[in-house]
Design a protein around this motif. Structure first.
Motif, PDB file in Angstrom:
ATOM      1  N   UNK A   1     165.220  60.710 149.154  1.00 56.35           N
ATOM      2  CA  UNK A   1     164.071  60.743 148.241  1.00 56.35           C
ATOM      3  C   UNK A   1     164.184  59.651 147.182  1.00 56.35           C
TER       4      UNK A   1
ATOM      5  N   UNK B   1     157.913  52.307 159.513  1.00 63.25           N
ATOM      6  CA  UNK B   1     158.877  52.954 158.617  1.00 63.25           C
ATOM      7  C   UNK B   1     158.265  53.204 157.242  1.00 63.25           C
ATOM      8  N   UNK B   2     157.468  52.246 156.780  1.00 68.71           N
ATOM      9  CA  UNK B   2     156.822  52.425 155.483  1.00 68.71           C
ATOM     10  C   UNK B   2     155.789  53.560 155.562  1.00 68.71           C
TER      11      UNK B   2
ATOM     12  N   UNK C   1     162.797  56.400 148.224  1.00 70.82           N
ATOM     13  CA  UNK C   1     161.338  56.348 148.298  1.00 70.82           C
ATOM     14  C   UNK C   1     160.741  56.100 146.919  1.00 70.82           C
TER      15      UNK C   1
ATOM     16  N   UNK D   1     157.967  47.819 163.455  1.00 66.97           N
ATOM     17  CA  UNK D   1     159.002  48.779 163.110  1.00 66.97           C
ATOM     18  C   UNK D   1     159.054  48.997 161.597  1.00 66.97           C
ATOM     19  N   UNK D   2     159.069  47.891 160.853  1.00 71.01           N
ATOM     20  CA  UNK D   2     159.114  48.015 159.392  1.00 71.01           C
ATOM     21  C   UNK D   2     157.855  48.671 158.845  1.00 71.01           C
TER      22      UNK D   2
ATOM     23  N   UNK E   1     162.711  49.093 145.959  1.00 64.08           N
ATOM     24  CA  UNK E   1     162.761  49.227 147.423  1.00 64.08           C
ATOM     25  C   UNK E   1     161.613  48.462 148.071  1.00 64.08           C
ATOM     26  N   UNK E   2     161.924  47.697 149.108  1.00 63.64           N
ATOM     27  CA  UNK E   2     160.883  46.910 149.772  1.00 63.64           C
ATOM     28  C   UNK E   2     160.559  47.488 151.143  1.00 63.64           C
ATOM     29  N   UNK E   3     161.501  47.468 152.046  1.00 61.86           N
ATOM     30  CA  UNK E   3     161.258  48.060 153.367  1.00 61.86           C
ATOM     31  C   UNK E   3     162.595  48.296 154.068  1.00 61.86           C
ATOM     32  N   UNK E   4     162.527  48.927 155.237  1.00 65.76           N
ATOM     33  CA  UNK E   4     163.753  49.114 156.013  1.00 65.76           C
ATOM     34  C   UNK E   4     163.413  49.077 157.484  1.00 65.76           C
ATOM     35  N   UNK E   5     164.387  48.764 158.292  1.00 65.40           N
ATOM     36  CA  UNK E   5     164.133  48.787 159.742  1.00 65.40           C
ATOM     37  C   UNK E   5     165.137  49.682 160.457  1.00 65.40           C
ATOM     38  N   UNK E   6     165.536  50.755 159.783  1.00 56.88           N
ATOM     39  CA  UNK E   6     166.479  51.699 160.375  1.00 56.88           C
ATOM     40  C   UNK E   6     165.800  52.453 161.517  1.00 56.88           C
TER      41      UNK E   6
ATOM     42  N   UNK F   1     161.504  66.540 155.922  1.00 58.64           N
ATOM     43  CA  UNK F   1     160.571  65.428 155.699  1.00 58.64           C
ATOM     44  C   UNK F   1     159.469  65.431 156.750  1.00 58.64           C
TER      45      UNK F   1
ATOM     46  N   UNK G   1     159.986  60.827 163.831  1.00 65.18           N
ATOM     47  CA  UNK G   1     159.643  59.425 163.677  1.00 65.18           C
ATOM     48  C   UNK G   1     160.410  58.605 164.712  1.00 65.18           C
ATOM     49  N   UNK G   2     159.855  57.540 165.317  1.00 65.13           N
ATOM     50  CA  UNK G   2     158.547  56.951 165.057  1.00 65.13           C
ATOM     51  C   UNK G   2     157.383  57.593 165.816  1.00 65.13           C
TER      52      UNK G   2
ATOM     53  N   UNK H   1     165.878  55.751 164.118  1.00 66.24           N
ATOM     54  CA  UNK H   1     166.512  57.071 164.299  1.00 66.24           C
ATOM     55  C   UNK H   1     167.380  57.072 165.551  1.00 66.24           C
TER      56      UNK H   1
ATOM     57  N   UNK I   1     157.461  56.827 155.391  1.00 67.46           N
ATOM     58  CA  UNK I   1     157.900  57.181 154.037  1.00 67.46           C
ATOM     59  C   UNK I   1     156.738  57.708 153.198  1.00 67.46           C
TER      60      UNK I   1
ATOM     61  N   UNK J   1     165.727  59.392 155.219  1.00 72.12           N
ATOM     62  CA  UNK J   1     165.542  58.445 154.122  1.00 72.12           C
ATOM     63  C   UNK J   1     165.633  59.240 152.821  1.00 72.12           C
TER      64      UNK J   1
END
Lengths: 406, 664
Positions: A347, B38-39, A350, B34-35, A355-360, B151, B90-91, A362, B42, A345
């Motif tokens: 920087x 992810x937050x 972030x 999941x979301x 930015x709200x959210x993501x569902x990526x 990270x 992650x996760x 890995x 971050x 992700x």
């Protein structure tokens, strides 16, 4: 009030909405989902939508749904549109409901209908092979008064009955036709390239009238969009509303939601692209629900019910003139490399206030990326939220090209 | 929105996603989870982020974030698994992090989930700390460094910084003291890690001199905070005044006590800096060697070079740059100062003006920079340490094992060349090398392997490594595509003429396979095993390419070490003694292969393994192609097969193996 909704297809968020509203429903879908449905107490009828035979047809399905008292059918997938049309024909005792459903499933028929009704459409034709596409491009070049050495006119080909960007190819030249077209593409629709700013509408229709209109501004087709529409497009809302009602009347839509794509030209004219009547892709209803603060999925389902009262309608839909101050947008992320090892992700994201959210997700191990078919599968979505549509556009364009997968 | 800080925004995002998750039915919970995760991922890479996540742990737990996962029941967690999970990214690492924060919430009484008592949770956390000291002090092992992204490293380090601040460390004492002993036994050039642990112990633990396990930790503390009776409880300037009141005999005793403290663990206190300067400035020439703890050889070197070394001390040593005293002592003992070239190049450097860019790098590497110490002093001090402790050089958290290995090698075998290189780079921020008749200038090459240098290095390394890395990378580029390992040509060009001409690689470029591993291993034994090379010893360090494997023996990547010597240990077993430029010589390479750094005949800074275990990880080395001894065929096949089995069952699984014989 409907006795029971048959939801044709599979969408967990829709099922969740139905449960939360406590509305009677039954899910009709492929046998693959049966076990999950049983484990989660979801009323379920398993059906093979891709089979059409003496034992697999709408009358048979109608019988199977009787124990549930179904009286409204709702298509969730593109592939279930005619199934829902057939069932609703029976429920409403109106054979044309099915015929209308076919309109959505044959893009050539859809265009002819639009043309007859006076909507602006491009030049289009049904084509059966590469030669057909070449002939079409030649005629288009001639019509555009091409001079020797000038570029060919752009042609799009699309399968008659696929959702969104699946199978959609843009052909910019004669040699493109040879390189990009495959045997399996035909027959299909060939059409001229429509210039202009692209957007989609989601019109919630009841009793033949548009009760709520969402406009989704496309930043880049297949990648990014945001809701509500930006300030410029918003000044055209009245015009869009008029054309939309024209489309609804022309197609004879009584109940449900339609999702057409339009192009706004520099001369302020609206060109009709195509129209669907299932849940749109690109998480549009999710964004729409957030932007206007309502349960868009529930509204989508309920609008299919002819017996829905005025009061219920007003409760479930936002006011027709609502204009939210906060914009919600998303960009779908595709890997740009052939081999990816990890998700990173950036920087700058972030620290991005929008930015709200993501569902990526890995990648599991080093992963090879297959060539994209149409737009291929995206790896997830990054969502943004903010009060400035121009900044939103900038961000969506920017992040389309950022490498999240390295 | 612009008035909000990014932390506020992060918090409101977390809140919103938590709410979505809370309100979702079981149907869409996985998607919302999941979301939400992810937050959390971050946010977790900063202190404020972790604090914010911590404050939401009770709500997250209640909302069911752990439900249906192996973390569901905190009483069933296994502390030893945490390290692997944290490394896996992650996760998984994110939920592990949440799980640790949940335990902390239970310890602090912020959460009562009925499944585990605060005492148990506390014990559990302490065990986790012990098993994850590499994260506590941000000194990742080679395996960790290869597995984790930047990270992820920052994230996990932030977690442990947070935990360590709030958890009782009573039960970690013994482990900390063992940790300190083993780090110090390696006598690393950079002493930040030991100092951090000692500072942590001082801050967090009340030690009792009557308890044996506390006494050892107290000894470490004394080394740094009150090395002598005379320095106890005295601020630094007061100690300076105090020294003036001492007679010569008292100074002698003070110096003796001081140096014995330093020699115990290789750690130097600020007091020693003051004492040494006092002795030099007042020309107590006989006491200086006592203060440095010199052996007779060192003392003789001091006596030969009193004026020169006195000047070095006056120019370089400062209470805030004191660790170099240990290096200086070792430098005197190992005789480098005896060389005219070394003395000249040191004098040159002492009067050089340092390039601004290099100064910046040196500043960044100095954690507690003092305005009274110049960059040149830091650089000189660091040079003393490297010249005195060639085996203490480390690569930090950087993929620059090659450069670190080079610095160590030059320090021992070509110190004047090293000093001259340091001076060139310090002045020009550039360096040039010869490669096959052509010049390679660092400033004219593309980027090296390092993108963001980790500055937890000594001043010599931060000066040289970014440029050496570029030169190395350029050499590798030029030597690529020749159908063999580029190191065959790069090693001699980079390190110098003492690299042997013969080169063997287990991996065959043309067939993309491991070819004739038996033959390869025979050459290796013939190169270094005294019984098969005519009872010869290794003269120069041999740059060796090894496969790095995980603690499960899985192939992870490549690494550069130097084989220093092969000798029998006390159990009459042949061991390979080598330099691992990774900061931490202790590793776990799977299959029971765990390099040791202490207790098996290692000189400080060496790692060692039984020879066959070491051989089982080697993929490339140099040898003397003119003296291939016929004794090679005397190496018992059983020994070769032992090596091969270990290799095949670990990294070997990532490769195709061909048994065809090869002309070596």
């Amino acid at each position: 009030m409907a006795k029971c909704f048959a939801l044709l297809g599979w969408s967990l968020p829709v099922i969740e909405s139905m449960q939360k509203m406590d509305k009677p429903y039954v899910v009709v879908s492929f046998p693959d989902f049966e076990q999950y449905a049983a484990e989660n107490n979801i009323p379920f009828v398993s059906y093979q939508f891709d089979e059409w035979s003496d034992t697999s047809n709408s009358l048979d399905l109608h019988e199977k749904l009787k124990p549930y008292n179904v009286d409204v059918a709702v298509p969730l997938f593109e592939e279930t549109v005619e199934w829902a049309g057939a069932l609703n024909s029976i429920y409403r005792d109106d054979p044309r409901v099915l015929n209308r459903a076919f309109l959505f499933r044959n893009k050539a028929m859809m265009k002819r209908k639009a043309l007859i009704g006076g909507l602006r459409v491009g030049l289009f034709e049904e084509v059966y092979n590469k030669e057909g596409v070449k002939e079409f491009m030649k005629r288009l070049n001639a019509a555009n008064l091409q001079v020797e050495g000038e570029e060919d006119s752009w042609v799009h080909i699309k399968p008659f009955a696929s959702a969104g960007t699946v199978g959609h190819r843009l052909l910019r030249s004669m040699s493109d036709i040879d390189e990009k077209c495959e045997e399996g593409d035909f027959p299909c629709l060939a059409e001229s390239h429509l210039p202009g700013q692209e957007f989609s509408c989601e019109a919630f229709v009841h009793g033949g009238k548009i009760r709520f209109l969402n406009i989704t501004e496309y930043v880049k087709l297949g990648y990014s969009n945001f809701i509500p529409e930006g300030n410029y497009l918003h000044t055209k809302r009245e015009k869009i509303m008029k054309e939309m009602q024209k489309l609804v009347d022309l197609f004879g839509i009584q109940y449900g939601m339609i999702h057409p794509e339009w192009f706004l030209t520099e001369n302020d004219e609206l060109n009709f692209g195509e129209v669907a009547c299932r849940i749109p892709g690109g998480h549009i209803l999710e964004l729409c629900g957030k932007a206007y603060d309502f349960d868009a999925l529930a509204a989508f389902v309920l609008c299919h019910d002819p017996d829905l009262t005025e009061e219920e309608l007003n409760k479930i839909l936002p006011p027709i003139d609502a204009r939210p101050k906060t914009f919600y947008g998303n960009v779908m992320i595709y890997p740009h490399k052939n081999r990816i090892e990890k998700l990173e992700i950036p920087e700058e994201l972030k620290e991005e206030p929008f930015f709200l959210d993501h569902n990526l997700v890995p990648p599991l191990t080093t992963q090879k990326i297959n060539d994209r078919d149409g737009f291929g599968n995206h790896f997830g979505t990054v969502n943004f939220k903010g009060d400035d549509p121009d900044r939103m556009t900038e961000l969506l364009l920017h992040y389309e090209n950022v490498d999240f997968y390295v | 929105m612009s008035e909000q800080t990014i932390d506020d925004i992060n918090q409101s995002r977390l809140k919103e996603l938590l709410n979505d998750f809370f309100e979702a039915t079981s149907l869409t919970k996985p998607d919302k989870a999941n979301k939400l995760m992810n937050q959390i991922d971050i946010m977790a890479d900063s202190k404020l982020g972790i604090e914010c996540i911590y404050s939401y742990v009770p709500s997250l737990t209640e909302a069911g974030i752990f439900d249906g996962s192996p973390w569901a029941d905190p009483s069933k967690l296994v502390p030893n698994l945490a390290n692997g999970t944290l490394k896996s990214g992650h996760p998984n690492s994110t939920i592990e992090l949440l799980s640790e924060l949940r335990l902390m919430a239970i310890v602090n009484g912020d959460l009562d989930n009925g499944q585990i008592e605060p005492d148990e949770a506390s014990n559990y956390l302490q065990e986790i700390i012990v098993a994850n000291l590499e994260f506590v002090f941000n000194e990742p092992q080679e395996e960790t460094r290869l597995m984790m992204s930047d990270h992820e490293l920052v994230k996990v380090h932030s977690l442990f910084k947070f935990i360590i601040d709030k958890v009782d460390l009573e039960q970690v004492k013994e482990k900390l003291s063992e940790e300190l002993t083993l780090i110090c036994a390696q006598r690393p050039v950079v002493t930040e890690k030991q100092r951090n642990i000692i500072a942590l112990v001082k801050e967090k633990l009340d030690l009792d001199a009557y308890k044996p396990e506390d006494r050892k930790l107290l000894r470490f503390q004394k080394c740094i905070y009150s090395p002598t009776e005379g320095s106890a409880d005295k601020p630094l300037d007061e100690y300076g005044h105090y020294l003036k009141t001492l007679t010569k005999a008292e100074l002698y005793a003070e110096a003796q006590e001081m140096s014995s403290r330093m020699l115990e663990f290789g750690l130097v206190s600020q007091y020693q800096g003051i004492l040494l300067l006092h002795l030099v400035r007042n020309e107590f020439h006989q006491i200086v060697p006592i203060c440095l703890g010199l052996n007779p050889v060192g003392e003789a070197k001091w006596n030969e070079n009193i004026a020169f070394v006195s000047d070095l001390i006056k120019d370089t040593v400062h209470p805030y740059n004191c660790q170099c005293i240990y290096g200086l002592a070792k430098m005197l003992e190992n005789g480098v100062l005896g060389r005219e070239a070394v003395r000249s190049s040191l004098s040159n450097l002492a009067t050089s003006r340092i390039h601004l860019k290099v100064e910046e790098r040196i500043d960044k590497s100095t954690r507690k920079k003092s305005k009274d110490v110049s960059s040149r002093q830091y650089l000189m001090g660091s040079l003393f340490r490297i010249l005195g402790q060639p085996l203490g050089v480390g690569q930090g958290n950087n993929p620059t094992c090659q450069s670190a290995r080079g610095i160590s090698m030059w320090s021992k075998h070509s110190p004047a060349k090293l000093i001259n290189m340091v001076q060139t780079v310090a002045v020009h921020d550039d360096i040039s090398f010869r490669f096959e008749g052509q010049e390679i200038k660092a400033s004219e090459t593309i980027e090296g392997l390092v993108h963001n240098l980790d500055y937890n290095l000594d001043a010599v390394s931060v000066t040289l490594v970014p440029l050496l890395d570029k030169v190395y990378n350029e050499m590798m580029r030029r030597a690529a595509g020749r159908g063999d390992d580029p190191h065959k040509w790069v090693n001699p060009a980079l390190y110098g003429q003492w690299i042997l001409i013969g080169f063997a690689s287990a991996y065959d470029y043309l067939s993309n396979a491991i070819v004739d591993f038996d033959g390869f291993t025979r050459i290796f034994y013939g190169m270094c095993h005294p019984e098969y090379n005519g009872q010869h010893q290794l003269i120069y360090p041999n740059p060796i390419g090894i496969f790095i494997t995980s603690s499960k023996g899985e192939f992870l990547g490549f690494h550069a070490v130097s084989l220093l010597r092969v000798a029998k240990d006390d159990n009459k077993e042949y061991r390979a003694y080598f330099l691992n430029p990774n900061n931490e010589g202790r590793q776990d390479w799977g299959q029971g292969i765990k390099p040791s750094v202490f207790g098996n005949g290692e000189i400080a800074g060496e790692s060692s393994l039984p020879l066959h275990q070491f051989a089982a990880r080697v993929y490339a080395f140099h040898y003397n192609n003119l003296s291939q001894v016929s004794k090679q065929m005397e190496i018992p096949d059983s020994e070769i097969q032992k090596v091969k089995k270990l290799a095949k069952e670990s990294w070997g699984q990532a490769y195709t193996w061909l048994e065809t014989k090869k002309q070596w």
